[in-house]
Write a protein that holds these residues in place. Sequence first.
Motif, PDB file in Angstrom:
ATOM      1  N   UNK A 224       0.836  -1.199   0.000  1.00 15.98           N
ATOM      2  CA  UNK A 224       0.000   0.000   0.000  1.00 15.98           C
ATOM      3  C   UNK A 224       0.868   1.245   0.000  1.00 15.98           C
ATOM      4  N   UNK A 225       0.397   2.279  -0.680  1.00 13.55           N
ATOM      5  CA  UNK A 225       1.063   3.581  -0.643  1.00 13.55           C
ATOM      6  C   UNK A 225       1.913   3.829  -1.876  1.00 13.55           C
ATOM      7  N   UNK A 238      -3.271   0.750  -3.573  1.00 10.31           N
ATOM      8  CA  UNK A 238      -4.508   1.290  -2.977  1.00 10.31           C
ATOM      9  C   UNK A 238      -5.303   0.162  -2.337  1.00 10.31           C
ATOM     10  N   UNK A 239      -5.463   0.217  -1.024  1.00 12.34           N
ATOM     11  CA  UNK A 239      -6.387  -0.717  -0.378  1.00 12.34           C
ATOM     12  C   UNK A 239      -7.807  -0.240  -0.666  1.00 12.34           C
ATOM     13  N   UNK A 240      -8.693  -1.202  -0.848  1.00 14.40           N
ATOM     14  CA  UNK A 240     -10.091  -0.906  -1.169  1.00 14.40           C
ATOM     15  C   UNK A 240     -10.942  -1.401  -0.005  1.00 14.40           C
ATOM     16  N   UNK A 241     -11.532  -0.517   0.775  1.00  8.23           N
ATOM     17  CA  UNK A 241     -12.273  -0.963   1.957  1.00  8.23           C
ATOM     18  C   UNK A 241     -13.254  -2.094   1.644  1.00  8.23           C
ATOM     19  N   UNK A 291      -7.415   3.724  -0.047  1.00  9.73           N
ATOM     20  CA  UNK A 291      -6.576   3.852   1.150  1.00  9.73           C
ATOM     21  C   UNK A 291      -5.107   3.655   0.769  1.00  9.73           C
ATOM     22  N   UNK A 292      -4.310   4.679   1.020  1.00 10.38           N
ATOM     23  CA  UNK A 292      -2.887   4.618   0.674  1.00 10.38           C
ATOM     24  C   UNK A 292      -1.998   4.602   1.919  1.00 10.38           C
ATOM     25  N   UNK A 293      -2.610   4.520   3.084  1.00 10.39           N
ATOM     26  CA  UNK A 293      -1.886   4.558   4.358  1.00 10.39           C
ATOM     27  C   UNK A 293      -1.738   3.129   4.883  1.00 10.39           C
TER      28      UNK A 293
END
Length: 368
Positions: A224-225, A238-241, A291-293
Amino acid sequence: MVRSRDTDACPGALQVHQAADGALVRVRLPGGVLTAAQLATLARVATGFGSATLELTSRGNVQLRGVTDVATVAEAIAKADLLPSPTHERVRNIVASPLSGRVGGNTDIRGWVDELDAAICAEPRLADLGGRFWFSLDDGRADVSGLAADVGVHVFDDGCVLTLAGRDTGIPVSDITATLVRVALRFIEIRGKHWRITELADFGDLLPGAQPGAAFPPVATPPVGWIPQDDGRVTLGAAVPLGVLPARVADYVAAIEAPLVITPWRSLLICDLDEAVADAALRVLAPLGLVFDETSPWLRVSACTGRPGCAHSVADVRADAADALDADTAVHRHFVGCERACGSPLSGEVLVATGAGYRALRNNDVLG
Ligand code: SF4
């Protein structure tokens, strides 16, 4: 839970599953690889004929829910080159190290994905393999070997070895594609009512001398990131909720016109970006919910479909998983609506809905 059936009910793009919220279409993406134009097609049909979301699966595939016109969607998917073999569409299950060829690893396995996919589609007998059987190609970073695919190769510094059910057999492999196809064909001969190699009592029936060696440890979180590539360009992870990508957000991703990879952690890689483009993309996509964190609690929670999509569920598990988001826990938690526990990762807790809350179906163990 091992489930053995006489028929293979795994959905595809042509043989769909009738879920509680309508037809479920699953599109196989060998190696998780997808072009921007293909993503735009999926977003368009999801909006026009489905739930306007793309679900990323734990095998790096995409599925569409609530599809109202299966034939039209299949036609669009075929036109986008996502359905190269109507007879083999559900058996093109190949997971590969998602960053291979761009960052680290012992070798670039992307060409092997294409070669194996072509070989699977060219072998008529493999149409009987079943939609749950999958192949893995790990470039040596030990990210996908631990997912316990049925058969695969792991590239060590000094050569490739065969893996069976995520275990290192120690058997060296030189002709990768031919060996994997041979093992899959042998499995068809001996499988009886089984659909997965893990369900076999003895690997020796599959390959003389094959022993289940050490298991590769499962990796639970995606890359990620901002990920610098070896060639100086950038991949955005990119995480995808909960693995649910709104079609509207997918359109923004497709507009970047970059190569894409769907990972088996239900996340997305946007690859080969110049720094300025990556920076601009990050600023657009983060406010849209990607989500990039790498410290985000969204990386440590997942859920099955649950209500209203699955008739077996006693709860809206996705909503409950989102409500239970916990920044303080380091343990991955997977929420499920019944004991089938679909999509459970190999490590972390599995929590099953009871109708009056959740109970632990599995504690924070790693399956052996
Ligand atoms: S775990 Fe149960 S409720 Fe969840 S998707 Fe699977 S069958 Fe449905």
